[in-house]
Design a protein around this motif. Structure first.
Motif, PDB file in Angstrom:
ATOM      1  N   LYS A   6      73.015  -3.402  83.675  1.00 27.76           N
ATOM      2  CA  LYS A   6      72.247  -3.266  82.449  1.00 27.76           C
ATOM      3  C   LYS A   6      72.441  -1.892  81.831  1.00 27.76           C
ATOM      4  O   LYS A   6      72.558  -1.758  80.632  1.00 27.76           O
ATOM      5  CB  LYS A   6      70.759  -3.485  82.752  1.00 27.76           C
ATOM      6  CG  LYS A   6      70.456  -4.867  83.353  1.00 27.76           C
ATOM      7  CD  LYS A   6      70.750  -5.971  82.393  1.00 27.76           C
ATOM      8  CE  LYS A   6      70.324  -7.317  82.962  1.00 27.76           C
ATOM      9  NZ  LYS A   6      70.685  -8.421  82.102  1.00 27.76           N
ATOM     10  N   SER A 246      74.343 -10.116  79.814  1.00 31.35           N
ATOM     11  CA  SER A 246      73.477  -9.961  78.649  1.00 31.35           C
ATOM     12  C   SER A 246      74.195  -9.167  77.558  1.00 31.35           C
ATOM     13  O   SER A 246      75.094  -8.359  77.826  1.00 31.35           O
ATOM     14  CB  SER A 246      72.179  -9.249  79.039  1.00 31.35           C
ATOM     15  OG  SER A 246      72.457  -8.003  79.643  1.00 31.35           O
ATOM     16  N   ASN A 327      77.471  -4.008  81.104  1.00 29.47           N
ATOM     17  CA  ASN A 327      77.047  -5.398  81.271  1.00 29.47           C
ATOM     18  C   ASN A 327      78.193  -6.344  81.618  1.00 29.47           C
ATOM     19  O   ASN A 327      79.059  -6.623  80.802  1.00 29.47           O
ATOM     20  CB  ASN A 327      76.357  -5.895  80.002  1.00 29.47           C
ATOM     21  CG  ASN A 327      75.149  -5.058  79.633  1.00 29.47           C
ATOM     22  OD1 ASN A 327      75.087  -3.875  79.939  1.00 29.47           O
ATOM     23  ND2 ASN A 327      74.185  -5.666  78.975  1.00 29.47           N
TER      24      ASN A 327
END
Length: 490
Positions: A6, A246, A327
């Motif tokens: 992330k 993501s 990511n």
């Protein structure tokens, strides 16, 4: 706390070359290339590597190959020319561009950044130098660690000027130059300074001054909307399951992490670093000075500098490297300039253990014993729990935790716990997190995850105990502090 890619440009302090591990292999009669191929095929077979690899020995490529899928939806395999996002490997390119401007007399390393960014708050801008930004010693808070980074900042487009304002007015975490604290904010600022001084965008200046001269035709600043031939898709791995990574707006990583490349292009980059094609030796050497202690080694300009024991006459060799995470991708470029050795690992399924692979490859290059990979006990544990229940799973774990077949990895155990937690198997998740705490009792993250599971199970008392332990072990765990504050109010 759930970990992954992330925070796109996570620091990677690497290398344990020539460390004697528990299960050692000495191959007789096999070439280095054959040994590396066997090693990487095992990592691929065990689901622990999905990407592209290149190895050079004495400056010559002896191995390059793709493993797994660049695109799982269409069954498109990874190849040596597959384009992967680099994450923090971008920083070494940014530092090169800065030193080119220094050599041209357009920047000074010891000048305060307010010299080049007159609108930057002077309370900090007059104290922070270009050198501080390059070495992660500025004290500027790292924006990828902000609580709202993933859900808010990372998904929205910003101009460099607008995004600098996100952190420019924040108080410094320490006096500039006082210590090392990895900060993507510093390298974002370096990109912005490059634009201000050169009059070009960071992307164009990079193209003109590095990529075009080196004929790195498969490297560039990534844009989500661009149709890019041979670009790998990014995935996250949970046990045996994969999901699309993501979304991240690529204006956010910028000069700290927005480049893509191939293992072949990164070989061209490596070879150029031995020449004066991009920078004279006087300034090129500045990239690799060990300026500030950083973990087991030091940090230069966009590179970690470490010493590794080579097993002969107690000599050590200098290892220059950097990893990255963004990511769905993690990456590693590791160089040993004295022998012109290079390892490039580009992985597009999240957090693979590239450090471990690099260690084994390094040992092969130096004809030292090395460790073959083991299967993931975390993945096997989840399979048993889902098929036969938690009691059978715990028994299986106990029987195999010391076996030569399986390895216990903290991050894999953590992901296994979340895999169960996210499917409503809270008690099973608690059991797995407890096993992780027992295996890694000095990791604040294991306690944070266990605390989260207890909280989801409605047990505030045990949640508080574990969150407190997590914060005690990791005082920078702002998430843990926030949760404790919220629990105390409820």
């Amino acid at each position: 706390m759930k970990q992954g890619s992330k925070h796109f440009a996570v620091k990677t302090i690497l290398i344990g070359l020539f460390i004697q591990l528990t299960t050692l292999t000495v191959s007789i009669g096999q070439t280095k290339t054959e040994q590396i191929d066997k090693l990487m095929n095992l990592y691929s077979d065990y689901g622990q590597f999905n990407g592209s690899v290149l190895v050079a020995d004495a400056g010559k490529v002896i191995y390059k190959k793709g493993f797994g899928m660049a695109n799982m939806e269409w069954n498109i395999p990874n190849q040596p020319d597959t384009k992967h996002r680099l994450g923090s490997v971008t920083k070494q390119f940014t530092s090169m561009l800065i030193l080119q401007l220094v050599e041209q007399g357009k920047l000074k390393l010891d000048a305060p950044i307010s010299t080049y960014l007159p609108d930057y708050p002077k309370t900090s801008g007059d104290k922070i130098t270009i050198h501080h930004l390059l070495t992660h010693t500025s004290g500027i808070p790292n924006y990828t660690s902000f609580p709202n980074f993933v859900k808010e900042l990372s998904i929205n487009p910003y101009s460099p000027e607008a995004f600098v304002k996100v952190f420019a007015d924040l108080p410094l975490e320490f006096k500039p130059g006082e210590k090392f604290a990895y900060s993507n904010s510093g390298y974002f600022l370096l990109g912005y300074i490059i634009e201000k001084v050169s009059g070009k965008t960071y992307e164009q200046f990079l193209q003109d001054n590095i990529l075009t001269p080196l004929k790195m035709d498969n490297t560039g600043f990534d844009h989500h909307e661009t149709i890019l031939k041979n670009r790998a898709s990014g995935y996250e791995k949970n046990g045996k399951n994969y999901s699309n990574a993501s979304y991240l707006d690529l204006s956010i990583p910028y000069a700290a992490g927005s480049l893509y490349s191939t293992v072949e292009d990164l070989y061209l980059w490596d070879q150029a670093l031995y020449t004066e094609q991009l920078l004279s030796k006087k300034y090129r050497d500045l990239l690799f000075n060990p300026y500030i202690p950083a973990g087991p080694g030091h940090y230069g300009y966009g590179w970690f500098i470490n010493k590794a024991f080579n097993g002969e006459k107690n000599d050590s060799i200098t290892v220059i490297e950097h990893g990255g995470g963004i990511n769905g991708f993690n990456t590693l470029v590791s160089r040993i300039p004295s022998d012109k050795n290079l390892v490039v690992l580009l992985n597009n399924t999240g957090s693979a253990n590239l450090t471990e692979m690099n260690t084994a490859i390094g040992n092969i290059l130096y004809n030292k014993p090395y460790s073959l990979p083991k299967k993931s006990l975390a993945t096997a544990l989840v399979d048993v729990i889902l098929e036969k229940g938690i009691v059978s799973g715990l028994t299986y774990f106990k029987e195999n935790k010391n076996s030569s077949t399986y390895a216990i990895n903290e991050n894999e155990m953590n992901n296994a716990g979340y895999q169960l937690l996210q499917t409503g198997k809270v008690k099973e998740a608690i059991a797995v997190f407890k096993l992780n705490v027992e295996a890694f009792p000095k990791s604040g993250n294991t306690y944070d995850s266990l605390g989260e599971a207890y909280l989801k199970n409605g047990d505030k008392k045990l949640a508080i105990i574990n969150y407190k332990k997590s914060v005690e072990l990791n005082p920078q765990n702002e998430n843990g502090k926030k949760v404790l504050e919220e629990i105390s109010k409820s």
